[in-house]
Design a protein around this motif. Structure first.
Motif, PDB file in Angstrom:
ATOM      1  N   LYS A 175      -1.029   4.883  -1.031  1.00 37.42           N
ATOM      2  CA  LYS A 175      -2.278   4.520  -0.523  1.00 37.42           C
ATOM      3  C   LYS A 175      -2.813   5.309   0.874  1.00 37.42           C
ATOM      4  CE  LYS A 175      -3.973   1.872  -3.952  1.00 37.42           C
ATOM      5  NZ  LYS A 175      -5.181   2.213  -4.640  1.00 37.42           N
ATOM      6  N   ASP A 215      -8.652  -1.844   2.315  1.00 38.78           N
ATOM      7  CA  ASP A 215      -8.798  -0.720   1.199  1.00 38.78           C
ATOM      8  C   ASP A 215      -9.719   0.577   1.426  1.00 38.78           C
ATOM      9  OD1 ASP A 215      -7.386  -2.409  -0.315  1.00 38.78           O
ATOM     10  OD2 ASP A 215      -9.161  -3.086  -1.541  1.00 38.78           O
ATOM     11  N   ASN A 256       0.888  -1.163   0.089  1.00 42.97           N
ATOM     12  CA  ASN A 256       0.109   0.139  -0.129  1.00 42.97           C
ATOM     13  C   ASN A 256       0.705   1.221   0.045  1.00 42.97           C
ATOM     14  OD1 ASN A 256      -2.320  -1.575   0.149  1.00 42.97           O
ATOM     15  ND2 ASN A 256      -2.562  -1.241   2.337  1.00 42.97           N
TER      16      ASN A 256
END
Lengths: 259, 74
Positions: free
Chosen positions: A211, A253, A206
């Motif tokens: 992210k 996510d 990530n």
């Protein structure tokens, strides 16, 4: 077939990663820190990012990490690792930055830094070792100590009426919009170790993709602080810590996992 | 199904005898010695080497990373 036929370099299936130094671990026998160190280093080895990773360890038993992790490390003041990691990451956005903190550090003195770093969504990984106690200083009560749990400063057990309730940091930071991946794992059994390793891999991947913040809590034992043998401490942890701090992903996510 | 044979090598001087590998071995291969190492810890060894399947569970949970695992598929 005798042992000499099996013990040959071509049959090797598992050995300590070279990213851990050859220093003898100075942690107590059976301490979860050693396992946590090793799996973080294994993931860094698998991703081939040894020269691009910077770790930040603040105060507590976690401070000793720089003796064993063969990567660049910085030490932060007590609780301030997320702030230091923020600075490092903003100076070198292409580097992989992680903090490695205990519960007395992250959930007590460093609460503000932790919550604000999570809320800003800094692109770092926070590894949170939760053993429900201040391990290095002699087993005092921490904010994460369970109700009724004995520690050197709560010898009759934690009384929530006077000493307050334990804080679930991971549940708290999962609610913040800045966090991208929030999970709670353990390292007392092979299956848990493998799951935790996968979680660390996801967190670093990530970070590669910018992210946002990944937060990994590792529920651990502190056998000397709990006054138990390592095996007893792991059983006690499974019976008492894990029902209170249930394992699993809380946010994947950027979306909260529905229970 | 191919049967696997395994073996472990313990770094005796670094082992702290925490017994975590002993309880996590699925085939009960590992025990602690009666003798102690240089630091006074009873260290892990293979009590029943022929039962080892080389699954590496002991090495995965070892907090000190002292176990090296070898495996042969027969």
């Amino acid at each position: 077939m005798n042992l000499k036929d099996i013990i040959k370099p071509e049959n090797l299936v598992y050995s300590k990663t070279p990213l851990l130094t050859d220093n003898v671990m100075s942690y107590c026998p059976g301490c979860s820190h050693g396992t946590a160190h090793r799996i973080i280093m294994e993931v860094i080895e698998e991703m081939g990012i040894q020269s691009e990773t910077i770790g930040v360890a603040p105060v507590g038993c976690s401070v000793l990490a720089y003796d064993f992790m063969n990567i660049d490390m910085a030490q932060a003041a007590h609780g301030r690792a997320p702030a230091v990691a923020t600075g490092i990451k903003r100076c070198w956005p292409e580097k992989y930055v992680f903090t490695y903190q205990g519960d007395g550090d992250l959930a007590a003195i460093g609460t503000a830094e932790t919550i604000h770093a999570c809320n800003r969504g800094e692109n770092i990984m926070i590894v949170f070792i939760n053993n429900g106690i201040y391990g290095m200083t002699g087993g005092q009560m921490a904010p994460t100590t369970l109700p009724g749990m004995k520690s050197s400063t709560s010898p009759f057990g934690r009384d929530v009426a006077t000493m307050g309730n334990p804080i679930k940091m991971t549940d708290l930071v999962a609610q913040l919009p800045g966090t991208y991946y929030v999970t709670r794992q353990a390292v007392h059994k092979p299956v848990n170790v493998r799951r935790t390793k996968k979680a660390i891999r996801i967190a670093l991947e990530n970070q590669k993709l910018n992210k946002g913040l990944s937060f990994i809590e590792i529920v651990s034992s502190c056998n000397s602080g709990w006054k138990m043998t390592p095996v007893q401490a792991n059983i006690w942890m499974e019976e008492n810590m894990i029902p209170f701090y249930p394992l699993g992903d809380l946010k994947v996510d950027g979306e909260l996992v529905k229970k | 199904m191919a049967k696997a044979r395994g073996a472990i090598v313990v770094d005796i001087e670094k082992c702290k005898g925490c017994e975590v590998c002993v309880v996590n071995c699925p085939t009960n291969v590992i025990r602690l010695t009666r003798e102690v190492n240089g630091k006074g810890y009873h260290y892990a060894y293979m009590e029943v080497p022929e039962a080892c399947i080389g699954c590496a569970n002991c090495a995965v949970v070892c907090p000190d990373g002292v176990i090296t695992v070898y495996q042969v598929k027969e």
